[in-house]
Write a protein that holds these residues in place. Structure first.
Motif, mmCIF file in Angstrom:
data_model
loop_
_atom_site.group_PDB
_atom_site.id
_atom_site.type_symbol
_atom_site.label_atom_id
_atom_site.label_comp_id
_atom_site.label_asym_id
_atom_site.label_seq_id
_atom_site.Cartn_x
_atom_site.Cartn_y
_atom_site.Cartn_z
ATOM 1 N N ILE A 113 6.840 4.873 -1.554
ATOM 2 C CA ILE A 113 6.704 3.556 -0.926
ATOM 3 C C ILE A 113 6.771 3.663 0.591
ATOM 4 O O ILE A 113 6.537 2.693 1.296
ATOM 5 C CB ILE A 113 7.793 2.574 -1.425
ATOM 6 C CG1 ILE A 113 9.185 3.142 -1.139
ATOM 7 C CG2 ILE A 113 7.615 2.285 -2.886
ATOM 8 C CD1 ILE A 113 10.309 2.169 -1.467
ATOM 9 N N TYR A 144 -3.464 4.884 -2.895
ATOM 10 C CA TYR A 144 -4.179 4.403 -4.077
ATOM 11 C C TYR A 144 -5.449 3.610 -3.745
ATOM 12 O O TYR A 144 -6.330 3.481 -4.580
ATOM 13 C CB TYR A 144 -3.252 3.561 -4.965
ATOM 14 C CG TYR A 144 -2.224 4.413 -5.657
ATOM 15 C CD1 TYR A 144 -2.541 5.138 -6.803
ATOM 16 C CD2 TYR A 144 -0.936 4.534 -5.145
ATOM 17 C CE1 TYR A 144 -1.617 5.941 -7.418
ATOM 18 C CE2 TYR A 144 0.009 5.340 -5.758
ATOM 19 C CZ TYR A 144 -0.332 6.039 -6.895
ATOM 20 O OH TYR A 144 0.591 6.847 -7.505
ATOM 21 N N ALA A 145 -5.526 3.108 -2.556
ATOM 22 C CA ALA A 145 -6.747 2.401 -2.168
ATOM 23 C C ALA A 145 -7.727 3.337 -1.475
ATOM 24 O O ALA A 145 -8.819 2.922 -1.099
ATOM 25 C CB ALA A 145 -6.399 1.230 -1.246
ATOM 26 N N ARG A 147 -10.140 6.940 -1.074
ATOM 27 C CA ARG A 147 -11.013 7.767 -1.912
ATOM 28 C C ARG A 147 -11.179 9.126 -1.254
ATOM 29 O O ARG A 147 -11.559 9.231 -0.081
ATOM 30 C CB ARG A 147 -12.399 7.123 -2.077
ATOM 31 C CG ARG A 147 -12.388 5.714 -2.595
ATOM 32 C CD ARG A 147 -11.648 5.587 -3.918
ATOM 33 N NE ARG A 147 -12.244 6.349 -5.006
ATOM 34 C CZ ARG A 147 -11.631 6.550 -6.180
ATOM 35 N NH1 ARG A 147 -10.412 6.072 -6.386
ATOM 36 N NH2 ARG A 147 -12.233 7.237 -7.127
ATOM 37 N N GLY A 199 -7.645 13.996 -10.345
ATOM 38 C CA GLY A 199 -8.311 12.711 -10.540
ATOM 39 C C GLY A 199 -7.716 11.577 -9.723
ATOM 40 O O GLY A 199 -8.371 10.557 -9.500
ATOM 41 N N THR A 200 -6.472 11.723 -9.291
ATOM 42 C CA THR A 200 -5.861 10.670 -8.487
ATOM 43 C C THR A 200 -6.601 10.539 -7.159
ATOM 44 O O THR A 200 -6.932 11.544 -6.530
ATOM 45 C CB THR A 200 -4.376 11.001 -8.210
ATOM 46 O OG1 THR A 200 -3.744 11.287 -9.444
ATOM 47 C CG2 THR A 200 -3.680 9.842 -7.545
ATOM 48 N N PHE A 201 -6.836 9.345 -6.744
ATOM 49 C CA PHE A 201 -7.539 9.029 -5.484
ATOM 50 C C PHE A 201 -8.962 9.605 -5.459
ATOM 51 O O PHE A 201 -9.526 9.819 -4.397
ATOM 52 C CB PHE A 201 -6.786 9.557 -4.251
ATOM 53 C CG PHE A 201 -5.302 9.323 -4.258
ATOM 54 C CD1 PHE A 201 -4.775 8.106 -4.629
ATOM 55 C CD2 PHE A 201 -4.428 10.326 -3.867
ATOM 56 C CE1 PHE A 201 -3.402 7.895 -4.629
ATOM 57 C CE2 PHE A 201 -3.057 10.128 -3.855
ATOM 58 C CZ PHE A 201 -2.547 8.901 -4.247
ATOM 59 N N GLY A 202 -9.502 9.917 -6.636
ATOM 60 C CA GLY A 202 -10.857 10.471 -6.676
ATOM 61 C C GLY A 202 -10.905 11.976 -6.496
ATOM 62 O O GLY A 202 -11.992 12.539 -6.304
ATOM 63 N N ARG A 444 5.202 -2.421 -8.308
ATOM 64 C CA ARG A 444 3.855 -2.760 -7.872
ATOM 65 C C ARG A 444 3.592 -2.171 -6.477
ATOM 66 O O ARG A 444 2.468 -2.052 -6.042
ATOM 67 C CB ARG A 444 3.690 -4.288 -7.867
ATOM 68 C CG ARG A 444 2.267 -4.738 -8.096
ATOM 69 C CD ARG A 444 2.198 -6.214 -8.379
ATOM 70 N NE ARG A 444 2.714 -6.541 -9.721
ATOM 71 C CZ ARG A 444 2.847 -7.765 -10.186
ATOM 72 N NH1 ARG A 444 2.503 -8.799 -9.435
ATOM 73 N NH2 ARG A 444 3.315 -7.980 -11.392
ATOM 74 N N ASP A 445 4.681 -1.809 -5.830
ATOM 75 C CA ASP A 445 4.601 -1.241 -4.496
ATOM 76 C C ASP A 445 4.428 0.277 -4.628
ATOM 77 O O ASP A 445 5.385 1.023 -4.769
ATOM 78 C CB ASP A 445 5.896 -1.579 -3.745
ATOM 79 C CG ASP A 445 5.829 -1.167 -2.286
ATOM 80 O OD1 ASP A 445 4.781 -0.670 -1.868
ATOM 81 O OD2 ASP A 445 6.833 -1.346 -1.587
ATOM 82 N N GLU A 447 3.456 2.038 -7.024
ATOM 83 C CA GLU A 447 3.682 2.562 -8.380
ATOM 84 C C GLU A 447 4.880 3.505 -8.444
ATOM 85 O O GLU A 447 4.884 4.495 -9.170
ATOM 86 C CB GLU A 447 2.425 3.275 -8.909
ATOM 87 C CG GLU A 447 1.188 2.395 -8.876
ATOM 88 C CD GLU A 447 -0.037 3.051 -9.485
ATOM 89 O OE1 GLU A 447 0.125 4.036 -10.205
ATOM 90 O OE2 GLU A 447 -1.147 2.557 -9.242
ATOM 91 N N SER B 8 -12.346 8.494 -11.563
ATOM 92 C CA SER B 8 -12.069 9.667 -12.392
ATOM 93 C C SER B 8 -11.586 9.249 -13.778
ATOM 94 O O SER B 8 -11.209 8.098 -14.012
ATOM 95 C CB SER B 8 -11.015 10.539 -11.718
ATOM 96 O OG SER B 8 -9.766 9.875 -11.731
ATOM 97 N N GLU B 11 -8.099 7.886 -13.454
ATOM 98 C CA GLU B 11 -8.045 6.521 -12.932
ATOM 99 C C GLU B 11 -8.506 5.515 -13.982
ATOM 100 O O GLU B 11 -7.927 4.424 -14.113
ATOM 101 C CB GLU B 11 -8.899 6.427 -11.662
ATOM 102 C CG GLU B 11 -8.304 7.199 -10.497
ATOM 103 C CD GLU B 11 -9.246 7.300 -9.306
ATOM 104 O OE1 GLU B 11 -8.784 7.095 -8.176
ATOM 105 O OE2 GLU B 11 -10.438 7.608 -9.506
ATOM 106 N N LEU B 212 2.675 -3.811 -13.670
ATOM 107 C CA LEU B 212 3.699 -3.228 -12.811
ATOM 108 C C LEU B 212 4.677 -4.320 -12.378
ATOM 109 O O LEU B 212 4.387 -5.514 -12.492
ATOM 110 C CB LEU B 212 3.045 -2.551 -11.601
ATOM 111 C CG LEU B 212 1.974 -1.513 -11.957
ATOM 112 C CD1 LEU B 212 1.331 -0.959 -10.686
ATOM 113 C CD2 LEU B 212 2.567 -0.401 -12.794
ATOM 114 N N THR B 213 5.810 -3.903 -11.866
ATOM 115 C CA THR B 213 6.884 -4.858 -11.577
ATOM 116 C C THR B 213 6.948 -5.151 -10.078
ATOM 117 O O THR B 213 6.952 -4.216 -9.276
ATOM 118 C CB THR B 213 8.228 -4.274 -12.057
ATOM 119 O OG1 THR B 213 8.114 -3.980 -13.447
ATOM 120 C CG2 THR B 213 9.358 -5.258 -11.824
#
Lengths: 586, 262
Positions: A113, A144-145, A147, A199-202, A444-445, A447, B8, B11, B212-213
């Motif tokens: 975070i 996460y936003a 690529r 695969g994370t973030f492309g 949510r922040d 993950e 991916s 994802e 998610l929380t």
């Protein structure tokens, strides 16, 4: 025993596991018993070994004669800028871009975070283009936003050690080497706060890596990024010193080598074990299998196994004796040192008393005599006796992680599977006070994995793997169904049980896929699973725990630096460098 | 043309799974349904759009189906649910039926978006089976599956259900191996990702975040070892740097995020 037969069938080896039981259990029995191995406390006691990802990567780099070169470094006096590394691994080339930032103390955290990092990096296949360097600089901070550009394997980030980094810069800028005790007491200049790939973030999916790809083994790509962060941390500290004093010396090679990369991990690794049971089973099966192979080696048949084992244990003993850290949930290094001395003494006696003794006999004799952590150090040391075989097994660790059900199985067959493979889970009283005390969730922040008392997370979706609860619900429902009914028919009206049924069936016959735990229980201590992943799987040393959920540790301490890869030998259990206890003028 | 994004396998799995959780699908049913949708996307179906369209109706459904035997073959009443939600049950029944008879014919009626059933080929392959999906008015389907009003197919035609033929495939039944990832639809997804409409992707992504929380001061204390100020903002970290003077100073004026759970 059933588990021993299962794995020994797979061994295809002529080696005879330890046979001297002294009224106790054989080494093979001790190494392979899932009810012993899969308890969280035991998993947490497993030691780093030659099969750990960081160690196996460096050994591969040495064996295959990889080279690492600092291609460019353009960083200003406030630490803002970039460095690019080029890695040659046989016919493959990789680039690592390190983006350096000016440290910001406010809001500083290793948690995902956080927003402020001292560096971020990207490991990319091939020679990275200028355009991709610029694109990554924009995308990487978005996490996460963001690529990743094509061919990216890992994004990573790290923070400086506030204690040590400035000290080393100051000393080098003053023309002297840093204080050895300061270096040894911290162990790193920068601490990894995130390695994301697969695969994370492309980023590229690791299962898609080509057959001859040098980073196909699980976690080798992340570990290469970590290794390069370690290299960068020293290059940066030397560069910052030179900006203040162009005549500043480089860090002495023995000091550079004794520095690792710091690493902080927590609850996310518990989720990892939950969601990767096939990989966990595969890796643990290979590990324990290799140990059983080594346990069958004669100590004194002229091939030198006894001397080799004694040498590794002596290095390990010194390593624990020189441990400067304090532990809470884990064994005191002083106790491990004493236990390893006991192991060395017992090994000597064994070799004298039993000329035909095999390595596993030592494990049998030490069971119940030394601490679990010390016993596991001895077990891990066995792997050093068969390095080539271990490296071969490690290369075979990639798995397809689909869990496939068996819809044609009958209800009776399903119940038999549950009663034979999950007796531990069916025994747990999930209605007992405190058995469902916690909720595991993701914020949510960014993950971030979190765990809180159920009454403090009233709206949080529980992401815990409630294996005991789910299996018990399945078993109860099956008890009310016709024994001859197929699971396909049964699940047609109970789809909410399909996930757990497929998991149990898909993992049927395997032994090491899931820790035997109720992670909802108030007595459950996540730190054991975090340490299992950190120490045994990733290969971290000096795994300091806090708050029963966080583990700090060191990657690559003692590993050859990029200048030493060509000539490096065994490097695990490094000794504290001698003779430079205080800053030394050049 | 709308902007696209390459996502991916990882994802896709995360986002689809969380969206199903957020939509109220029973936790124990999510993964098989998620995997079917991922297979469908990998096989070229617009599973993400079908999921997005169906999300509002998911809370009303359980995924259970009604099974009967009709004219010697299995007949499945989908009870009006989206086909992807009942697809795992259809696969199970087809595989179990084929195991006893070398092949199977399964009729599926009364479901929406039955085109998604074509994605069963992905998983059936691992069971050593091929799946052919026949739909619409041809080959006798309407004579046995005609009780429900016709529903819209994803390909634009209208049909009340589907007829699935399970037959022996070219792969022996058995657990998946890395080799299974080296060829076929999942291999393509692993290698190239799935190109999807960017707006659609971020719409489903936003929905998936519902699983998610929300963050809170209390919640931030459920992880890490941070020093928080009175507003819950992290001002430092307890750990290797806790003897650093500036952090110590901040610690004195800030509230230490002592764990309440240990």
């Amino acid at each position: 025993m059933r588990w021993a037969e299962t794995l020994e069938d797979l061994l295809a080896s002529n080696a005879t596991p330890g046979t001297e039981t002294h009224g106790g259990r054989s080494a093979a029995d001790l190494l392979l018993d899932p009810d012993r191995l899969m308890r969280p406390e035991r998993l947490g006691a497993l030691a780093p070994s030659r099969m750990s990802a960081s160690r196996s990567l460096v050994n591969k780099m040495i064996t295959e004669k990889w080279s690492v070169e600092l291609a460019s470094l353009d960083i200003d006096a406030s630490a803002r800028g970039r460095a690019i590394y080029r890695i040659c691994a046989g016919a493959w080339t990789f680039s690592f871009v390190a983006y350096s930032f000016e440290p910001v103390l406010e809001g500083r955290t290793g948690r995902i975070i956080g927003q402020n990092w001292d560096m971020a990096g990207s490991l990319v296949e091939g020679e990275i283009s200028d355009a991709d360097v610029e694109t990554t600089a924009v995308e990487l901070p978005k996490l996460y936003a963001g690529r990743a550009t094509p061919g990216t394997l890992v994004w990573c980030r790290s923070n400086r050690s506030l204690r040590l980094f400035d000290h080393v810069v100051d000393r080098l800028a003053d023309g002297v080497q840093p204080d050895l005790d300061e270096l040894w007491g911290v162990g790193y200049l920068m601490r990894n706060t995130g390695l994301d790939g697969n695969g994370t973030f492309g980023t590229r999916s690791f299962l898609a890596l080509e057959a001859d790809h040098p980073l196909r083994v699980p976690y080798h790509a992340q570990m290469l990024a970590a290794y390069l962060m370690r290299e960068f941390s020293v290059d940066l500290v030397e560069h910052m010193a030179r900006l203040r004093n162009p005549g500043a010396p480089r860090l002495a090679p023995e000091l550079r080598r004794c520095l690792g990369l710091g690493n902080g991990s927590a609850l996310g690794l518990v989720f990892f074990t939950n969601t990767h049971p096939v990989l966990i089973d595969r890796w643990l099966s290979l590990r324990q299998r290799a140990m059983v192979r080594a346990a069958g080696l004669p100590l004194d048949d002229g091939r030198g196994y006894g001397d080799h084992l004694a040498g590794v244990l002596a290095r390990a003993l010194r390593f624990y004796a020189e441990d400067p850290f304090t532990y809470l949930a884990f064994e005191d290094p002083g106790c491990i040192t004493s236990d390893l001395q006991c192991a060395l003494d017992d090994l000597a006696r064994l070799r004298t008393d039993v000329p035909t003794a095999v390595a596993g006999d030592l494990l049998s004799r030490l069971d119940g005599v030394v601490s679990a952590e010390a016993w596991e150090v001895v077990a891990a040391a066995l792997l050093e006796l068969i390095p080539d075989q271990v490296d071969e097994l490690t290369a075979d660790a990639a798995v397809h992680e689909i869990l496939q059900g068996a819809p044609g199985a009958t209800v009776a067959q399903m119940r038999t599977l549950l009663s034979t493979e999950y007796a531990w889970a069916l025994r747990i009283d999930m209605d007992a006070p405190g058995a469902r005390a916690y909720v595991w969730y993701k914020s949510r922040d960014a993950e971030e994995p979190r765990r809180g008392p159920a009454d403090e997370v009233p709206d949080g979706r529980n992401w815990a793997l409630d294996l005991p609860g789910d299996l018990q619900r399945l078993d109860r429902a099956l008890a009310g169904a016709p024994a001859g009914e197929t699971m396909a028919r049964f699940l047609a009206t109970r789809p909410e049980l399909r996930g757990i049924a497929e998991r149990a069936q898909g993992l049927g016959g395997t032994l090491y896929h899931s820790p035997h735990m109720n992670m909802l229980d108030e007595a459950f201590r996540p730190v054991h699973i975090v340490r299992f992943m950190n120490a045994a799987f990733h290969g971290l040393d000096r795994t300091v725990d806090s708050q029963d959920r966080n583990v700090l540790g060191l990657l690559f301490q003692g590993a050859p630096t990029r200048d030493e890869l060509e000539s490096a030998q065994e490097w695990a259990y490094p000794a504290k460098p001698a003779g430079k206890a205080k800053g030394t003028a050049q | 043309m709308n902007a696209t994004i390459d996502v991916s396998l990882r994802e896709l799995k995360f986002t689809v799974g969380r969206a199903l959780h957020a939509a109220g699908v029973a936790a124990g049913a999510v993964n098989p349904v998620r995997d079917l949708l991922v297979d469908a996307q990998a096989l070229g179906h617009d599973a993400l759009a079908e999921l997005h369209r169906s999300l509002p109706q998911l809370p009303a459904h359980h995924g259970a189906i009604r099974v009967s035997r009709l004219n010697g073959h299995l007949s499945i009443d989908g009870l009006g649910q989206p086909a992807f939600l009942i697809a795992p049950a259809v696969l199970d029944l087809g595989v179990a039926e084929a195991a006893g008879h070398g092949g199977a014919v399964v009729e599926v009626s009364n479901c929406t978006g039955p085109g998604m059933l074509a994605a069963l080929a992905g998983r059936a392959h691992l069971h050593g089976l091929d799946v052919s999906v026949l739909a619409g008015s041809g080959r006798g389907v309407t004579t046995t599956v005609g009780q429900q009003p016709g529903r819209a197919w994803t390909n634009g035609t209208t049909a009340p259900g589907a007829l699935l033929l399970f037959s022996a495939g070219d792969r022996a039944a058995g657990p998946p191996t890395p080799r299974d990832a080296a060829g076929g639809h999942i291999a393509r997804l692993l290698a190239d990702g799935s190109r999807v409409d960017a707006d659609l992707w971020w719409a489903v992504y936003d929905i998936s975040n519902g699983a998610l929380t929300p963050d809170s001061i209390l919640s931030r204390q459920h992880a890490g070892s941070s020093v928080l100020d009175e507003f819950g903002q992290i001002v430092g970290e307890i750990g290797e740097d806790d003897d650093y003077p500036q952090i110590q100073a901040m610690s004195r004026t800030a509230r230490l995020a002592e764990p309440t759970n240990n």
